[in-house]
Scaffold this active site. Structure first.
Site, PDB file in Angstrom:
ATOM      1  N   LYS A  49      22.867  84.880  77.057  1.00 32.43           N
ATOM      2  CA  LYS A  49      22.889  85.814  75.935  1.00 32.43           C
ATOM      3  C   LYS A  49      24.318  86.082  75.459  1.00 32.43           C
ATOM      4  CE  LYS A  49      18.417  86.199  76.064  1.00 32.43           C
ATOM      5  NZ  LYS A  49      18.052  85.057  76.916  1.00 32.43           N
TER       6      LYS A  49
HETATM    7  C1  PLP Z   1      13.134  86.105  73.491  1.00 28.26           C
HETATM    8  C2  PLP Z   1      13.303  86.521  74.919  1.00 28.26           C
HETATM    9  N1  PLP Z   1      12.479  87.447  75.434  1.00 28.26           N
HETATM   10  C3  PLP Z   1      12.604  87.876  76.689  1.00 28.26           C
HETATM   11  C4  PLP Z   1      13.606  87.392  77.508  1.00 28.26           C
HETATM   12  C5  PLP Z   1      13.637  87.879  78.909  1.00 28.26           C
HETATM   13  O1  PLP Z   1      14.884  88.312  79.325  1.00 28.26           O
HETATM   14  P1  PLP Z   1      15.298  88.165  80.855  1.00 28.26           P
HETATM   15  O2  PLP Z   1      15.544  86.723  81.120  1.00 28.26           O
HETATM   16  O3  PLP Z   1      16.557  88.987  80.929  1.00 28.26           O
HETATM   17  O4  PLP Z   1      14.212  88.731  81.679  1.00 28.26           O
HETATM   18  C6  PLP Z   1      14.489  86.427  77.026  1.00 28.26           C
HETATM   19  C7  PLP Z   1      15.601  85.887  77.801  1.00 28.26           C
HETATM   20  O5  PLP Z   1      15.540  85.148  78.723  1.00 28.26           O
HETATM   21  C8  PLP Z   1      14.328  85.972  75.699  1.00 28.26           C
HETATM   22  O6  PLP Z   1      15.140  85.046  75.194  1.00 28.26           O
END
Ligand code: PLP
Length: 380
Positions: A183
């Site tokens: 990110k």
């Molecule tokens: C669109 C989207 N939703 C949800 C997530 C979930 O985030 P995390 O990986 O921090 O749990 C991500 C990232 O991986 C994402 O890109």
């Protein structure tokens, strides 16, 4: 040959690394003062709204659904073109995802199709700002208001994006952001949830850590089932070191995205048959630069394009295959043909390298390689 170019890479400065070492030496390494400071910095960033930090951007969405009381019997409208976390959290709380196809231009949920998918069981919408390109918040919230629906913005990729001149997170209902290493800013793993009031924030704290509420020196009460979703101070210190760079990171990303557009224009995108992203230099944080390959005009599939790019020293990614075609979702009744735009994009989308430490020359190198591969394998 030049060094391998990954599709993304986090950039962590020495001051942050030193800060992490200090936290490690401090004797307090799990949730504590660094998490509080990180939450305060995030809250300031989103105009003072309550923010709590968690160990992922996935659990933040699950917790938002729980706070909203969404569970068995409820339907939640979302996009089939996202990281599978987006709809998995709906299943996790016992509700049913209802997918709505994407707009082929923005690759985000097609807002004009949402109302047709609303039933008496619909409780919420989870829009996703894919690649950081924000969903139209005015139209989204007009629909939510008309139908009395909650919104859990999956803004995992949208930190630093804006809508109507306002930062994502500073407006709206629940807003979930991820700090995964890909990110625009990272805590290694982590996420945060922006909420509406102190009551929701107190509930979020309970869901974050076993449902526990403490008072005084020895008071402890538990009145709901919470999880184990707290962020560590070590991770929060990484985030605190990243946040001050967000504006510069995103401005560098925007610059590189412009270079991609100019370079592809010169390479003759039309002739290559590539679909480029929406050229948004007002709202997007340019989390990713994604092209959609012209499958009907190529004699090779995406995997072979990726393999050849890898052989040329260029990393790429797939964000994402259409969710409803995963085995789990097919078992629940979805099938090929249900969401043609998401399926076409899911089969052909390709994430090209884009990260702040990338050089302008890297963009030219990627474009030259893509051009060479597509030309060599064009159907005649
Ligand atoms: C669109 C989207 N939703 C949800 C997530 C979930 O985030 P995390 O990986 O921090 O749990 C991500 C990232 O991986 C994402 O890109």
């Amino acid at each position: 040959m030049s060094e391998f170019l990954p599709f993304t890479r986090p950039l962590i400065d020495d001051e942050t690394i030193e800060g992490v070492a200090e936290v490690l030496r401090s004797g307090w390494i799990t949730s504590g003062p660094q998490v509080k400071a990180f939450e305060a910095a995030l809250s300031e960033y989103v105009g003072g709204r309550p923010v709590r930090a968690f160990n992922s951007g996935t659990c933040t969405m699950e917790i938002a659904l729980r706070i909203a009381g969404i569970g068995a019997g409820a339907e939640v409208i979302t996009t089939p073109l996202s990281w599978v976390a987006t709809s998995n959290v709906v299943l996790e709380v016992g509700a049913r995802p209802v997918f709505v196809d994407v707009d082929p231009l923005t690759r985000n949920i097609d807002l004009s199709r949402i109302e047709a998918a609303i039933t008496p069981a619909t409780r919420a919408i989870i829009p996703v700002d894919l690649a950081g390109l924000p969903v139209d918040r005015d139209r989204l919230y007009a629909i939510a208001k008309r139908h009395h629906l909650r919104v859990v913005e999956d803004a995992a990729q949208a930190l630093g994006s804006e809508w109507g001149g306002r930062r994502i997170g500073s407006i709206g209902d629940f807003v979930s952001i991820s700090f995964h290493p890909n990110k625009n800013v990272t805590t290694i793993e982590g996420g945060c949830l922006v909420m509406n009031d102190a009551e929701e924030a107190a509930l979020a704290e309970k869901y974050r850590l076993q449902g526990v509420v403490r008072c005084g020196y020895d008071g402890m009460e538990v009145d709901l089932v919470g999880g184990k979703f707290n962020l560590t101070d070590v991770a929060a210190r990484v985030g605190l070191g990243q946040l001050p760079h967000l504006a510069a990171f995103n401005s560098r990303r925007r610059h590189l995205a412009r270079e991609y557009f100019a370079g592809f224009e010169q390479a003759g995108v039309g002739e290559l048959g590539l679909d480029l992203p929406v050229a948004d230099f007002v709202n997007s944080n340019w989390h990713m630069f994604q092209v959609v390959l012209p499958e009907e005009r190529l004699t090779i599939k995406r995997a072979e394009v990726m393999r050849q790019l890898h052989a040329a020293g260029i990393g790429t990614g797939v964000h994402y295959p259409a969710i409803h075609l995963f085995a789990l979702y097919r078992r629940l009744g979805w099938k090929p043909g249900d969401f043609p735009h998401a399926e076409h994009i899911g089969r052909n989308i390709l994430t090209l390298p884009l990260f702040p430490a990338m050089q302008d020359g890297d963009v030219a190198r990627v474009i030259a390689a893509v051009q060479r591969i597509l030309r060599a394998h064009a159907r005649r």
